[in-house]
Design a protein around this motif. Structure first.
Motif, PDB file in Angstrom:
ATOM      1  N   ILE A  79       6.547  -7.290  -4.135  1.00 17.65           N
ATOM      2  CA  ILE A  79       6.166  -7.468  -2.738  1.00 17.65           C
ATOM      3  C   ILE A  79       5.783  -6.168  -2.061  1.00 17.65           C
ATOM      4  O   ILE A  79       5.100  -6.168  -1.048  1.00 17.65           O
ATOM      5  CB  ILE A  79       7.287  -8.175  -1.947  1.00 17.65           C
ATOM      6  CG1 ILE A  79       6.704  -8.848  -0.700  1.00 17.65           C
ATOM      7  CG2 ILE A  79       8.413  -7.222  -1.605  1.00 17.65           C
ATOM      8  CD1 ILE A  79       5.726  -9.956  -0.990  1.00 17.65           C
ATOM      9  N   ASP A  80       6.219  -5.008  -2.600  1.00 15.97           N
ATOM     10  CA  ASP A  80       5.815  -3.731  -2.009  1.00 15.97           C
ATOM     11  C   ASP A  80       6.104  -2.596  -2.987  1.00 15.97           C
ATOM     12  O   ASP A  80       6.884  -2.752  -3.940  1.00 15.97           O
ATOM     13  CB  ASP A  80       6.532  -3.469  -0.685  1.00 15.97           C
ATOM     14  CG  ASP A  80       5.747  -2.499   0.199  1.00 15.97           C
ATOM     15  OD1 ASP A  80       4.582  -2.196  -0.141  1.00 15.97           O
ATOM     16  OD2 ASP A  80       6.284  -2.044   1.227  1.00 15.97           O
ATOM     17  N   ILE A  81       5.438  -1.449  -2.743  1.00 21.58           N
ATOM     18  CA  ILE A  81       5.612  -0.264  -3.570  1.00 21.58           C
ATOM     19  C   ILE A  81       5.767   0.959  -2.674  1.00 21.58           C
ATOM     20  O   ILE A  81       5.351   0.942  -1.515  1.00 21.58           O
ATOM     21  CB  ILE A  81       4.421  -0.049  -4.534  1.00 21.58           C
ATOM     22  CG1 ILE A  81       3.096  -0.041  -3.742  1.00 21.58           C
ATOM     23  CG2 ILE A  81       4.394  -1.108  -5.615  1.00 21.58           C
ATOM     24  CD1 ILE A  81       1.875   0.264  -4.584  1.00 21.58           C
ATOM     25  N   ALA A  82       6.380   2.041  -3.189  1.00 16.58           N
ATOM     26  CA  ALA A  82       6.526   3.286  -2.444  1.00 16.58           C
ATOM     27  C   ALA A  82       6.606   4.442  -3.429  1.00 16.58           C
ATOM     28  O   ALA A  82       7.129   4.296  -4.535  1.00 16.58           O
ATOM     29  CB  ALA A  82       7.783   3.246  -1.569  1.00 16.58           C
ATOM     30  N   ALA A 130       8.416  13.384  -5.631  1.00 19.71           N
ATOM     31  CA  ALA A 130       8.400  13.738  -7.045  1.00 19.71           C
ATOM     32  C   ALA A 130       7.315  12.992  -7.817  1.00 19.71           C
ATOM     33  O   ALA A 130       7.200  13.125  -9.031  1.00 19.71           O
ATOM     34  CB  ALA A 130       9.765  13.460  -7.674  1.00 19.71           C
ATOM     35  N   GLY A 131       6.518  12.189  -7.110  1.00 17.22           N
ATOM     36  CA  GLY A 131       5.479  11.413  -7.781  1.00 17.22           C
ATOM     37  C   GLY A 131       6.022  10.219  -8.527  1.00 17.22           C
ATOM     38  O   GLY A 131       5.408   9.746  -9.492  1.00 17.22           O
ATOM     39  N   GLU A 132       7.168   9.688  -8.067  1.00 14.27           N
ATOM     40  CA  GLU A 132       7.782   8.514  -8.699  1.00 14.27           C
ATOM     41  C   GLU A 132       7.557   7.293  -7.821  1.00 14.27           C
ATOM     42  O   GLU A 132       7.777   7.328  -6.614  1.00 14.27           O
ATOM     43  CB  GLU A 132       9.283   8.746  -8.880  1.00 14.27           C
ATOM     44  CG  GLU A 132       9.609   9.937  -9.761  1.00 14.27           C
ATOM     45  CD  GLU A 132      11.061  10.360  -9.672  1.00 14.27           C
ATOM     46  OE1 GLU A 132      11.563  10.961 -10.633  1.00 14.27           O
ATOM     47  OE2 GLU A 132      11.702  10.093  -8.627  1.00 14.27           O
ATOM     48  N   MET A 133       7.116   6.205  -8.452  1.00 12.30           N
ATOM     49  CA  MET A 133       6.845   4.964  -7.719  1.00 12.30           C
ATOM     50  C   MET A 133       7.974   3.959  -7.971  1.00 12.30           C
ATOM     51  O   MET A 133       8.470   3.819  -9.087  1.00 12.30           O
ATOM     52  CB  MET A 133       5.506   4.352  -8.144  1.00 12.30           C
ATOM     53  CG  MET A 133       5.177   3.027  -7.460  1.00 12.30           C
ATOM     54  SD  MET A 133       3.583   2.307  -7.993  1.00 12.30           S
ATOM     55  CE  MET A 133       2.437   3.426  -7.186  1.00 12.30           C
ATOM     56  N   TYR A 134       8.341   3.264  -6.898  1.00 12.94           N
ATOM     57  CA  TYR A 134       9.341   2.202  -6.979  1.00 12.94           C
ATOM     58  C   TYR A 134       8.772   0.935  -6.347  1.00 12.94           C
ATOM     59  O   TYR A 134       7.874   0.992  -5.484  1.00 12.94           O
ATOM     60  CB  TYR A 134      10.629   2.612  -6.263  1.00 12.94           C
ATOM     61  CG  TYR A 134      11.361   3.750  -6.945  1.00 12.94           C
ATOM     62  CD1 TYR A 134      12.396   3.503  -7.838  1.00 12.94           C
ATOM     63  CD2 TYR A 134      10.998   5.071  -6.714  1.00 12.94           C
ATOM     64  CE1 TYR A 134      13.060   4.538  -8.475  1.00 12.94           C
ATOM     65  CE2 TYR A 134      11.647   6.125  -7.353  1.00 12.94           C
ATOM     66  CZ  TYR A 134      12.674   5.846  -8.232  1.00 12.94           C
ATOM     67  OH  TYR A 134      13.323   6.864  -8.867  1.00 12.94           O
ATOM     68  N   LEU A 148       0.865  -1.180   0.000  1.00 10.38           N
ATOM     69  CA  LEU A 148       0.000   0.000   0.000  1.00 10.38           C
ATOM     70  C   LEU A 148       0.901   1.230   0.000  1.00 10.38           C
ATOM     71  O   LEU A 148       1.833   1.322   0.801  1.00 10.38           O
ATOM     72  CB  LEU A 148      -0.894   0.015   1.234  1.00 10.38           C
ATOM     73  CG  LEU A 148      -1.676   1.313   1.494  1.00 10.38           C
ATOM     74  CD1 LEU A 148      -2.761   1.499   0.435  1.00 10.38           C
ATOM     75  CD2 LEU A 148      -2.296   1.315   2.886  1.00 10.38           C
ATOM     76  N   SER A 149       0.640   2.180  -0.899  1.00 11.91           N
ATOM     77  CA  SER A 149       1.396   3.430  -0.918  1.00 11.91           C
ATOM     78  C   SER A 149       0.440   4.581  -1.200  1.00 11.91           C
ATOM     79  O   SER A 149      -0.392   4.500  -2.100  1.00 11.91           O
ATOM     80  CB  SER A 149       2.500   3.391  -1.984  1.00 11.91           C
ATOM     81  OG  SER A 149       3.332   4.529  -1.871  1.00 11.91           O
ATOM     82  N   ILE A 150       0.546   5.638  -0.389  1.00  8.06           N
ATOM     83  CA  ILE A 150      -0.287   6.825  -0.544  1.00  8.06           C
ATOM     84  C   ILE A 150       0.585   7.945  -1.101  1.00  8.06           C
ATOM     85  O   ILE A 150       1.640   8.257  -0.537  1.00  8.06           O
ATOM     86  CB  ILE A 150      -0.904   7.237   0.801  1.00  8.06           C
ATOM     87  CG1 ILE A 150      -1.737   6.079   1.373  1.00  8.06           C
ATOM     88  CG2 ILE A 150      -1.755   8.486   0.650  1.00  8.06           C
ATOM     89  CD1 ILE A 150      -2.241   6.329   2.779  1.00  8.06           C
TER      90      ILE A 150
END
Length: 527
Positions: A209-212, A216-220, A170-172
């Protein structure tokens, strides 16, 4: 289905497994803690360690004991970039079950806030960093965690997107506040009000397994199938390889950005409680360990640093902080055959986020019901009985609601069929499992005896197949089967060939520690 028979069957299976073990390739139950999944074993009864390589759930205690190849050890720590910032984490594998806070430069010096059996497969703060959200794997709910007590408060049911086995992250967005959820293979947006998920697209990798998301609005993302870090396109979901972490990770684990300096921190689990808390090099993907096995455990966590909190600026006589939508125009309703199946539609308006369609049996709307609420501009109506129906719609956003539209009416002259299409029906549940039944129109409209069968996965990770012995009458296109104390299935026929409903399951497990095994969800079916 008789409750006593179901209880007796489950007790016999559990006693047999506890006393004699199992010697087959099918999952064998393990009762070492609440929420522990069934253990995959080889034909000789030993744990199938290979099956748990790159496993997306938490690490069961029996697997950790049987498959331990790396003993825990404490290693030296180094200082992160923003040592005064605070993180929160939950140990989810029952090694300690602690919900803790810690400074980023002292993961070992944790402050224990609470000890519980909650399993979270996703956790993040809102942009103001004053609310910690979490995806509860045991209950399939989105909720909040109290930072002073560690208590979880459910907000809404939020089953994994696409019927997946579980959420993995989960990433907000720290600027927009948008919620994103990941499964092993796909990226979704999550509506935090309704709990519904919308597919963005496939990662194209094996086990994310996870996101963040950073400022800067960049997802990894971290993929434990390839043990690598990826950049993720938030519009398409496509993942682009950055590079390997340098660690053979497994099971559920987390990561989050420190919004102060843009550092990506990772809670990295190898197995058997062996873990690393460290930083990620966003150029190479390599992880630098800041603390190892101190303490041991499987952690999901988040860092409490505010992002950008939007502020409304009021400029008198120049602009408004928001747009008040005008009332929509409701289109004429076409219903030439009067059979009770028709479509109600309206025009979109600027500034509208949602529309609310009301229905009543009088033009004054003295007793209206909501026929639709959502972002769409039409609603299919079916199965209406003989009579005249009136409709109106309004538009709203987070700040304002328009007046009501014009009124349109429709006359239904043909009664709906007394019984849905006879024969075998089948479908799927929100858990991705099956439901089937047979509709009979003699001697009455009913669900045939012994034909209603549903497969359920409960919160204790056990799978049950419930068969309902008696027949159930279909009255006003509705039926209700079972009892609230065991398995219950409720359904509505929205047309001759479509049906949907809900299911629930509760069973008390008497083995220590005693706890309830529950399940709930929705289903759809067709002939």
């Amino acid at each position: 289905m008789k409750k006593a028979q179901l209880v007796l069957t489950i007790l016999i299976i559990l006693l047999s497994q506890a006393l004699t073990g199992a010697a087959s390739a099918t999952p064998v139950s393990q009762e070492d803690s609440p929420g522990t999944p069934e253990i995959l074993r080889l034909p000789d009864g030993s744990v199938d360690c290979a099956a748990y390589q790159d496993y997306t759930g938490f690490e069961p205690a029996a697997v950790a004991e049987a498959c331990n190849t790396t003993p825990a050890q404490v290693r030296a720590s180094s200082s992160p970039l923003a040592p005064t910032d605070i993180g929160y984490a939950q140990e989810i594998s029952y090694i300690s079950g602690n919900f803790v806070s810690f400074a980023l430069n002292n993961f070992t010096g944790q402050t224990v806030i609470d000890t519980n059996t909650n399993v979270y497969f996703g956790m993040d703060f809102n942009p103001a960093a004053d609310i910690l959200y979490a995806l509860n794997e045991t209950t399939d709910e989105l909720g909040t965690i109290d930072l002073t007590t560690g208590d979880f408060t459910s907000l809404v049911s939020c089953p994994p997107g696409g019927g997946a086995a579980n959420w993995t992250g989960l990433s907000i967005d720290p600027v927009t506040g948008a919620f994103y959820g990941s499964t092993a293979t796909n990226l979704y947006t999550i509506n935090s009000t309704t709990g519904t998920s919308t597919l963005i697209g496939s990662f194209g990798s094996s086990t994310m397994i996870d996101i963040a998301i950073n400022m800067a609005g960049e997802m990894y993302g971290h993929d434990i199938g390839t043990d690598s870090i990826y950049s993720i396109n938030m519009t398409t979901g496509a993942a682009t390889l950055i590079g390997p972490t340098g660690y053979d990770a497994n099971y559920a684990q987390g990561m989050d950005f420190d919004n102060d300096d843009g550092t990506l921190y990772i809670f990295l689990l190898l197995g058997t409680g062996v873990n690393h808390f460290g930083t990620v090099n966003l150029t190479t993907g390599a992880v630098t360990s800041l603390a190892s096995d101190a303490p041991t455990g499987e952690f999901e966590g988040a860092i409490q640093v505010p992002g950008v909190v939007p502020v409304e600026i009021y400029l008198p006589l120049v602009l408004k902080p928001y747009i008040t939508p005008v009332a929509p125009v409701l289109n004429a309703i076409s219903n030439a055959d009067g059979d009770g199946n028709y479509n109600v539609s309206w025009g979109s308006v600027a500034g509208a986020a949602t529309y609310t369609l009301q229905e009543d049996d009088n033009a004054g709307f003295s007793s209206p019901t909501t026929a639709y609420s959502g972002s769409g501009t039409s609603r299919a109506i079916s199965g209406k009985d003989v009579g005249t129906y009136y409709y109106r719609v309004n538009a709203s956003n987070a700040s304002a609601t328009s007046g009501w539209s014009n009124t349109q009416s429709v006359v239904v002259t043909v009664s709906p069929p007394a019984c849905p299409q006879a024969g075998a029906w089948s479908g799927t549940t929100s858990q991705g499992r099956s439901i089937s039944f047979t509709v009979e129109n003699t001697p009455q409209c009913q669900i045939a005896a012994k034909s209603l069968v549903i497969s359920i996965r409960d919160s204790c990770y056990a799978t049950h197949t419930a068969v309902f012995d008696p027949s159930y009458a279909i009255t006003s296109n509705h039926f209700s089967a079972g009892s609230a104390s065991s398995v219950q299935v409720i359904g509505d026929f929205t047309s001759l060939t479509t049906a949907s409903g809900t299911f629930s399951y509760t069973m008390f497990n008497p083995f220590p520690p005693p706890y309830n095994c529950t399940a709930s969800g929705t289903w759809t079916a067709a002939p």
